[in-house]
Scaffold this motif. Sequence first.
Motif, PDB file in Angstrom:
ATOM      1  N   SER A 145      43.371  25.332  48.463  1.00 12.09           N
ATOM      2  CA  SER A 145      42.978  26.675  48.807  1.00 12.09           C
ATOM      3  C   SER A 145      43.470  27.101  49.914  1.00 12.09           C
ATOM      4  CB  SER A 145      41.351  26.716  49.120  1.00 12.09           C
ATOM      5  OG  SER A 145      40.614  26.056  48.011  1.00 12.09           O
ATOM      6  N   TYR A 180      39.155  40.339  45.916  1.00 11.12           N
ATOM      7  CA  TYR A 180      38.139  39.546  45.409  1.00 11.12           C
ATOM      8  C   TYR A 180      37.045  38.950  46.689  1.00 11.12           C
ATOM      9  CZ  TYR A 180      40.722  39.195  41.069  1.00 11.12           C
ATOM     10  OH  TYR A 180      41.586  39.475  40.134  1.00 11.12           O
ATOM     11  N   CYS A 181      37.368  39.489  47.602  1.00 20.87           N
ATOM     12  CA  CYS A 181      36.877  38.948  48.994  1.00 20.87           C
ATOM     13  C   CYS A 181      36.114  40.131  49.658  1.00 20.87           C
ATOM     14  CB  CYS A 181      37.903  38.377  49.755  1.00 20.87           C
ATOM     15  SG  CYS A 181      36.988  37.245  51.260  1.00 20.87           S
ATOM     16  N   ALA A 188      31.328  29.914  48.765  1.00 19.93           N
ATOM     17  CA  ALA A 188      31.294  30.374  47.236  1.00 19.93           C
ATOM     18  C   ALA A 188      32.405  31.074  46.919  1.00 19.93           C
ATOM     19  CB  ALA A 188      30.013  30.976  46.971  1.00 19.93           C
ATOM     20  N   GLU A 189      32.845  31.841  47.537  1.00 21.49           N
ATOM     21  CA  GLU A 189      33.890  32.873  47.316  1.00 21.49           C
ATOM     22  C   GLU A 189      34.958  31.944  47.095  1.00 21.49           C
ATOM     23  OE1 GLU A 189      33.704  36.145  50.127  1.00 21.49           O
ATOM     24  OE2 GLU A 189      32.978  37.403  48.869  1.00 21.49           O
ATOM     25  N   LYS A 205      35.630  29.017  46.394  1.00 19.47           N
ATOM     26  CA  LYS A 205      35.454  28.085  45.068  1.00 19.47           C
ATOM     27  C   LYS A 205      36.112  28.951  43.926  1.00 19.47           C
ATOM     28  CE  LYS A 205      32.560  24.950  42.693  1.00 19.47           C
ATOM     29  NZ  LYS A 205      31.319  24.569  42.167  1.00 19.47           N
ATOM     30  N   GLU A 206      35.481  30.168  44.022  1.00 21.17           N
ATOM     31  CA  GLU A 206      35.681  31.068  43.009  1.00 21.17           C
ATOM     32  C   GLU A 206      37.015  31.802  42.756  1.00 21.17           C
ATOM     33  OE1 GLU A 206      32.176  34.129  42.590  1.00 21.17           O
ATOM     34  OE2 GLU A 206      33.704  35.437  41.919  1.00 21.17           O
ATOM     35  N   LEU A 207      37.614  32.132  44.192  1.00 22.55           N
ATOM     36  CA  LEU A 207      39.019  32.381  44.448  1.00 22.55           C
ATOM     37  C   LEU A 207      39.904  31.260  43.788  1.00 22.55           C
ATOM     38  CD1 LEU A 207      39.233  34.477  47.424  1.00 22.55           C
ATOM     39  CD2 LEU A 207      39.890  35.373  45.418  1.00 22.55           C
ATOM     40  N   THR A 208      39.776  29.995  44.195  1.00 20.52           N
ATOM     41  CA  THR A 208      40.589  28.766  43.855  1.00 20.52           C
ATOM     42  C   THR A 208      40.558  28.930  42.388  1.00 20.52           C
ATOM     43  OG1 THR A 208      39.707  27.784  45.880  1.00 20.52           O
ATOM     44  CG2 THR A 208      40.927  26.460  44.490  1.00 20.52           C
ATOM     45  N   GLU A 209      39.417  28.855  41.811  1.00 21.54           N
ATOM     46  CA  GLU A 209      39.475  28.929  40.174  1.00 21.54           C
ATOM     47  C   GLU A 209      40.201  30.031  39.712  1.00 21.54           C
ATOM     48  OE1 GLU A 209      35.110  26.716  39.806  1.00 21.54           O
ATOM     49  OE2 GLU A 209      35.440  28.905  39.320  1.00 21.54           O
ATOM     50  N   LYS A 210      40.142  31.184  40.104  1.00 15.91           N
ATOM     51  CA  LYS A 210      41.298  32.105  39.620  1.00 15.91           C
ATOM     52  C   LYS A 210      42.607  32.004  40.033  1.00 15.91           C
ATOM     53  CE  LYS A 210      37.989  36.379  39.608  1.00 15.91           C
ATOM     54  NZ  LYS A 210      36.900  36.149  39.721  1.00 15.91           N
TER      55      LYS A 210
END
Lengths: 224, 79
Positions: free
Chosen positions: A148, A189-190, A198-199, A201-206
């Motif tokens: 990340s 996205y932030c 949580a954000e 983790k979501e951003l890393t996936e995106k």
Amino acid sequence: MKKIQEKTKKKKSIINIKYLPMDIPRIILLLSQPFLRFYKTDEHGNKYTEKLRGGAIIAANHIGFGDAVAIASLFPFRRTFYLVAEVVMNKPVIGRLLKGAGCIKIERKSTDIEAIRRCSEVLKNNKLLLMFPEGKIIRNDSGEGVKSGALLIALQSGAPIIPVYSEKKNHWYERKKAVIGKPFFPKDYCKGRMPSIAETKELTEKFAKSLDKCKKAYYNIFGR
Amino acid sequence: MDKLSRLKEIFSDLFGDENKIKDINEQTRFIEDLGMNSIAMLSMAISIEDEFGIKFQNEDLKNLNTVGDVIQCISAKQA
């Protein structure tokens, strides 16, 4: 008033002594473009002709030691800085040479806030920063995740992340190929300036998805 | 507002969970009690730098194990 404004306006110079150790290899790279013959496309297979302006993070896959030079040659007219692991930068002679060529050391196993700060400054000065989000050379498709760190740097500086995918040539006479993906803006996205856990983790996936999209586009366009 | 309250606001943004931060005190440990990883520590450090107008060095972060350590570090840097 106009005369004062003209006097205080600084002229931009092509030659900057500060960047000379970085510019000499760039000139060599520029002159070797006809021999490298890089074929770069966007995700749809169209020739990549966009002019990249301002600071940006170039996030590429890492398959060999020559990747940094190869990926930097995709943007030959831009000054590029590189994020390099401490194992390489800590070597006495090579480390000093690399530092002069624009490499920034990062301690991968600890919280290296100083490296994050240096990278943000580079991006705020409208330079490119090349990094490998997986953090090491990945030769087989082991499915190891992206880190990340690139996201934090992008959020600190407001810069976009440009995903790039490239593979080794099958034969020496072939053109080297690369797919350059659409810019990814983590700040869109932030909610706050820094992401919550949580954000992140979501951003890393995106972010991982955008890199994967680039990889799939490469296989669709050029085959395996 | 005292330092601990300002830090709690930063943790509130970081965790997004009021229940997790209500019991935070100076003895709270980042890794053992809050389950923070290196990225979370970096996010926290950057937010603290912005909030308190200080700059951490890598050596400072190695010694930050509890909330109390952070408060001491902030006070030392602001002095």
